[in-house]
Design an enzyme around this catalytic site. Structure first.
Site, PDB file in Angstrom:
ATOM      1  CG  ASP A  83      49.812 -27.391  30.467  1.00  0.00           C
ATOM      2  OD1 ASP A  83      49.215 -27.668  31.278  1.00  0.00           O
ATOM      3  OD2 ASP A  83      50.008 -26.883  29.173  1.00  0.00           O
ATOM      4  NE  ARG A 108      51.295 -29.598  26.403  1.00  0.00           N
ATOM      5  CZ  ARG A 108      50.089 -30.188  26.539  1.00  0.00           C
ATOM      6  NH1 ARG A 108      48.601 -30.160  25.926  1.00  0.00           N
ATOM      7  NH2 ARG A 108      49.626 -32.370  27.002  1.00  0.00           N
ATOM      8  NE  ARG A 153      46.237 -25.942  21.288  1.00  0.00           N
ATOM      9  CZ  ARG A 153      46.882 -26.343  22.526  1.00  0.00           C
ATOM     10  NH1 ARG A 153      47.219 -26.771  23.033  1.00  0.00           N
ATOM     11  NH2 ARG A 153      46.130 -25.049  23.577  1.00  0.00           N
ATOM     12  CG  HIS A 182      43.474 -30.642  22.293  1.00  0.00           C
ATOM     13  ND1 HIS A 182      43.588 -30.637  23.309  1.00  0.00           N
ATOM     14  CD2 HIS A 182      44.106 -30.941  21.158  1.00  0.00           C
ATOM     15  CE1 HIS A 182      45.255 -30.584  22.876  1.00  0.00           C
ATOM     16  NE2 HIS A 182      45.112 -30.030  21.040  1.00  0.00           N
ATOM     17  CB  CYS A 276      43.149 -33.824  28.775  1.00  0.00           C
ATOM     18  SG  CYS A 276      42.625 -32.649  27.460  1.00  0.00           S
TER      19      CYS A 276
END
Length: 283
Positions: A83, A108, A153, A182, A276
């Site tokens: 990611d 992550r 998150r 997000h 992103c």
């Protein structure tokens, strides 16, 4: 209708004049991109991603920024971090200060190490929050303030830490739909005082706050939101957005922006798109 009413109506129908500003972006190639786990509703490990196509689509996005005259720096991809292509999540950089991400999921976590090292190597003064923050995924600069998402998150308590580190006001906005996990999946900053957003992604309190701050915001329809159309990047005039968000493109054009659609359908399989993939370095 009076002459004054006609003039007001014509002014409202005339798109505002927009001006671009050269930007500084940071990106990471999807060399190791794959959907190896599922940590958001967009990810399905039974539907493999085409790694070669992901790279080609990412290259097209990179070239779009270059063709617009923007500076694009690259962070080396790290094996085992599929990611890492979603560079926006790596932190928030404003006026030489860098807030390094603290990821919610262990898969992550090492991305923060890689992006933090890049920030240090490039002379930024780095800081780490005690609570979870996922960088520009949830922390979006507009003018002299930061719009900050929470609910899935980023920890709401991290907002206060970010405000203290950067010396900027932070506006907290609660997200309530897991498809928009997000802030940058549900809201796009278009210039220093203009946003586009998808109201159903936000709590009632957050929607009221956005309506108060941005009464002229563009409200995007479900069809465009559901292709992550709001995961877009703007230089104040040109808005690079997922190509499938055709209704949003029309809204942008009507508002005096110049929409530029790009196809990032492979990277959408990981739950991300244009924004992103783009970490902005704010002056």
């Amino acid at each position: 209708m009076t002459i004054s009413h006609i003039a007001a109506s014509e002014a409202a129908a005339t798109p505002r004049s927009r001006s671009p500003r050269l930007r500084h972006y940071v990106m990471t190639a999807p060399t190791h991109f794959a959907v190896e786990y599922a940590i958001n509703p967009w990810m399905d490990t039974s539907t493999p991603a085409d790694a070669d196509l992901a790279v080609r689509q990412w290259q097209a996005l990179h070239q779009t920024y270059v063709s617009l005259g923007h500076t694009v720096e690259l962070v080396d991809p790290v094996a085992g971090l599929p990611d890492m292509v979603y560079a926006a999540n790596g932190g928030l950089i404003v006026n030489g200060a860098a807030v390094v991400a603290r990821f919610a999921y262990p898969q992550r976590a090492d991305e923060a190490v890689a992006y933090g090292q890049w920030m240090t190597d490039h002379g930024f003064e780095t800081a780490v929050t005690e609570h979870t923050n996922e960088g520009q995924g949830d922390l979006l600069v507009i003018g002299s303030m930061v719009l900050a998402g929470h609910g899935f998150r980023t920890d709401r308590r991290a907002h206060d830490e970010v405000a203290a580190i950067l010396g900027m006001p932070v506006v907290s906005l609660e997200l309530i739909d897991p498809r928009f996990y997000h802030l940058d999946t549900a809201l796009a900053v278009l210039d220093d005082d203009t946003i586009a957003y998808y109201p159903p992604a936000f709590s009632d309190e957050a929607r009221a706050r956005l309506q108060d701050l941005f009464p002229d915001a563009i409200e995007v329809a479900t069809a465009d939101a559901y292709v992550l159309g709001l995961n877009a990047v703007s230089d104040g005039l040109h808005v690079v957005h997922p190509a499938a968000a055709t209704g949003f493109a029309k809204q942008l054009d009507d508002a005096g922006f110049e929409p530029i659609g790009v196809d990032l359908t492979e990277l959408l399989k990981g739950g991300g798109s244009v924004k992103c993939c783009t970490l902005e370095v704010y002056p």
